[in-house]
Design an enzyme around this catalytic site. Structure first.
Site, mmCIF file in Angstrom:
data_model
loop_
_atom_site.group_PDB
_atom_site.id
_atom_site.type_symbol
_atom_site.label_atom_id
_atom_site.label_comp_id
_atom_site.label_asym_id
_atom_site.label_seq_id
_atom_site.Cartn_x
_atom_site.Cartn_y
_atom_site.Cartn_z
ATOM 1 N N ASP A 190 36.230 42.672 47.963
ATOM 2 C CA ASP A 190 35.071 42.035 47.256
ATOM 3 C C ASP A 190 35.740 41.129 46.179
ATOM 4 O O ASP A 190 36.446 41.587 45.176
ATOM 5 C CB ASP A 190 34.456 43.338 46.445
ATOM 6 C CG ASP A 190 33.356 42.909 45.614
ATOM 7 O OD1 ASP A 190 33.179 41.651 45.264
ATOM 8 O OD2 ASP A 190 32.459 43.644 45.399
ATOM 9 N N HIS A 191 35.346 39.779 46.383
ATOM 10 C CA HIS A 191 36.165 38.899 45.631
ATOM 11 C C HIS A 191 35.922 38.714 44.238
ATOM 12 O O HIS A 191 36.281 38.328 43.188
ATOM 13 C CB HIS A 191 35.921 37.519 46.233
ATOM 14 C CG HIS A 191 37.120 36.395 45.818
ATOM 15 N ND1 HIS A 191 38.117 36.715 45.029
ATOM 16 C CD2 HIS A 191 37.543 35.360 46.502
ATOM 17 C CE1 HIS A 191 39.016 35.656 45.025
ATOM 18 N NE2 HIS A 191 38.616 34.628 45.760
#
Ligand code: CAO
Length: 443
Positions: free
Chosen positions: A415-416
């Site tokens: 999850d950036h």
């Protein structure tokens, strides 16, 4: 005071002779100011001729299919003259000619009575506002719909431009299109996390295609698991900015040890997966932001001090992700036992909801099947997932020569919002390093 009022087609731009496609009222109907009386449709837009005042429809002077232009008479109303500003009415000289002696037109200047001293309090009210084309095309998508459908959509607060093309004739939107749009919106909201909604996504509607037009088809309902996991996967894919970091681990030594361990534990199936679980635990310890979840506000990171690993298991009915608990406290053999038990339980449909809760990080292994890499979808609210593909012998340069090494492809989706690319690259490299020399698990 009720007055007879003629309603004419107001200024509609350059359109001439456009057809009346719908009569929205009939004689005797009570209408509100601005309520549509008839609908006109040019080749570009549908528009309504609105009632200039509140009143009762006395007669309709057009029928379906008639063509009209600016100034054409469409209806006569018994209308209430609009409440005039009190001072203006009071200022009218008693002798002024009665402005309503004749019928009043929707085209005001020509029909304005000649009573210069008496401002016409209701003049504005008799001007039908120019019919505004409904729902200006959004994102290049024109919204074609009959006024009845437009009215229905308005009542439900639906912006037709968001529905896209309709399923009716010439792609016109139908009442069913509006109903289906609302159903989808409600379903989306019901399955969204608190306050999350669809994150403001304005997605196009799903294409509605009659496949039987192109060939023979069969219909098969999705399994319950597929429906549940599908909804979760769709939400996670749409709402989490995924990035996948690919790497590979040299597992030549690890695999030799795995085979040895398997020979010593013949009643157990010891696959690379248990080594991966241990290596992931070591990496989670070293990189705590991977053992975390965003809280509901999206502003706090909850860091976990436990190490429960979810394992994606393929079952005939679809994908499930049971969780192996406290993997930091268990050895390879225990993990192999538990993995065997939990995947059998999954395939026998015996998993309890609690078996699938509390995971920190998931592993999806397709290594028993094949492939060289893929993009696993993060199992929210976790922040990363490891995809594992099939190991293969490859010639690797050792500084002096090419040597055959067993290489394992790793695909780390993260999850950036939570994890930066450099951190993910370090996590994946650390995993590969640990699998390359499993003595590191002891450190
Ligand atoms: N490379 C090469 N061989 C591998 C391997 C890899 N990365 N991983 C497993 N293998 C081998 C195993 O050693 C085993 O070999 P033997 O038959 O010689 O013992 C064989 O492949 C089959 O392994 P397995 O798949 O039964 O066992 P596993 O422990 O690797 O995986 C489980 C268990 C439950 C994860 C797996 O059966 C499964 O369901 N995988 C699918 C997960 C999935 O669908 N993910 C996709 C999610 S996104 O849609």
């Amino acid at each position: 005071m009720a007055t007879s009022i003629e309603v004419k087609v107001p200024d509609i731009g350059n359109y001439q002779n456009i057809p009346v496609i719908e009569l929205l009222v009939k004689p005797g109907d009570v209408v509100k100011k601005d309520q549509g009386l008839v609908s006109l449709e040019s080749d570009k837009a549908t528009m309504e001729v609105p009632s200039p005042v509140a009143g009762i429809v006395k007669s309709l002077l057009v029928k379906l299919g008639d063509t009209v232009s600016e100034g054409s008479l469409v209806a006569v109303l018994d209308g209430e003259t609009a409440a005039a500003p009190a001072p203006a009415v009071a200022a009218a000289p008693a002798s002024a000619p009665a402005p309503a002696a004749a019928t009043r037109s929707a085209t005001p200047p020509a029909a304005a009575p000649s009573a210069p001293a008496a401002p016409r309090p209701d003049a504005e009210a008799f001007v039908a506002k120019p019919p505004v084309p409904h729902e200006a095309p959004a994102q290049g998508l024109p919204a074609h719909a009959s006024p009845a459908v437009r009215l229905f959509a308005r009542e439900l607060g639906v912006d037709l431009a968001r529905i896209g093309q309709g399923t009716g004739r010439k792609n016109r939107l139908t009442k069913e299109d509006v109903q289906n749009f609302v159903k989808r919106a409600v379903a989306g909201q019901a399955s969204a996390p608190s306050g999350g909604g669809d994150g403001g996504l304005k997605l196009l509607p799903w294409p509605q295609i009659d496949f039987s037009k192109f060939g023979e088809v069969q219909s098969k309902p999705l399994s319950r698991i597929k429906k549940l996991s599908g909804a979760n996967l769709a939400r996670n894919w749409a709402m989490i900015p995924h990035v996948t970091q690919n790497d590979e681990a040299d597992i030549t030594e690890m695999d030799a040890f795995r085979k040895k361990l398997g020979e010593e534990n013949k009643d157990l199936k010891i696959t690379p997966l248990v080594f991966l679980i241990k290596a992931v635990v070591a990496a989670l310890r070293k990189f705590p932001s991977f053992n975390a979840s965003l809280d509901a506000s999206g502003e706090q990171l909850i860091l976990k001090q436990y190490f429960h690993i979810g394992i994606a298991v393929d079952t005939p009915d679809g994908l499930v992700v049971p969780v192996l608990r406290d993997c930091d406290r268990k050895g390879l053999v225990t993990l192999a036992q538990e993995l065997g038990e939990i995947s059998a339980k999954a395939r026998d449909k015996k998993l309890a909801p609690g078996d699938m809760q509390g995971g920190c990080f998931s592993i999806s292994s397709l290594g028993g099947i094949g492939g060289t890499g893929f993009t696993p979808i993060i199992n929210a609210p976790e922040v990363a997932i490891l995809g594992v593909s099939k190991s293969a012998m490859k010639p690797m340069w050792n500084g002096k020569e090419f040597a055959p090494r067993l290489m394992l492809p790793l695909s780390l989706s993260y999850d950036h919002r939570v994890v930066d690319g450099a951190e993910a690259a370090r996590f994946a490299a650390y995993l590969a390093q640990t699998l390359g020399d499993i003595r590191r698990l002891l450190l």
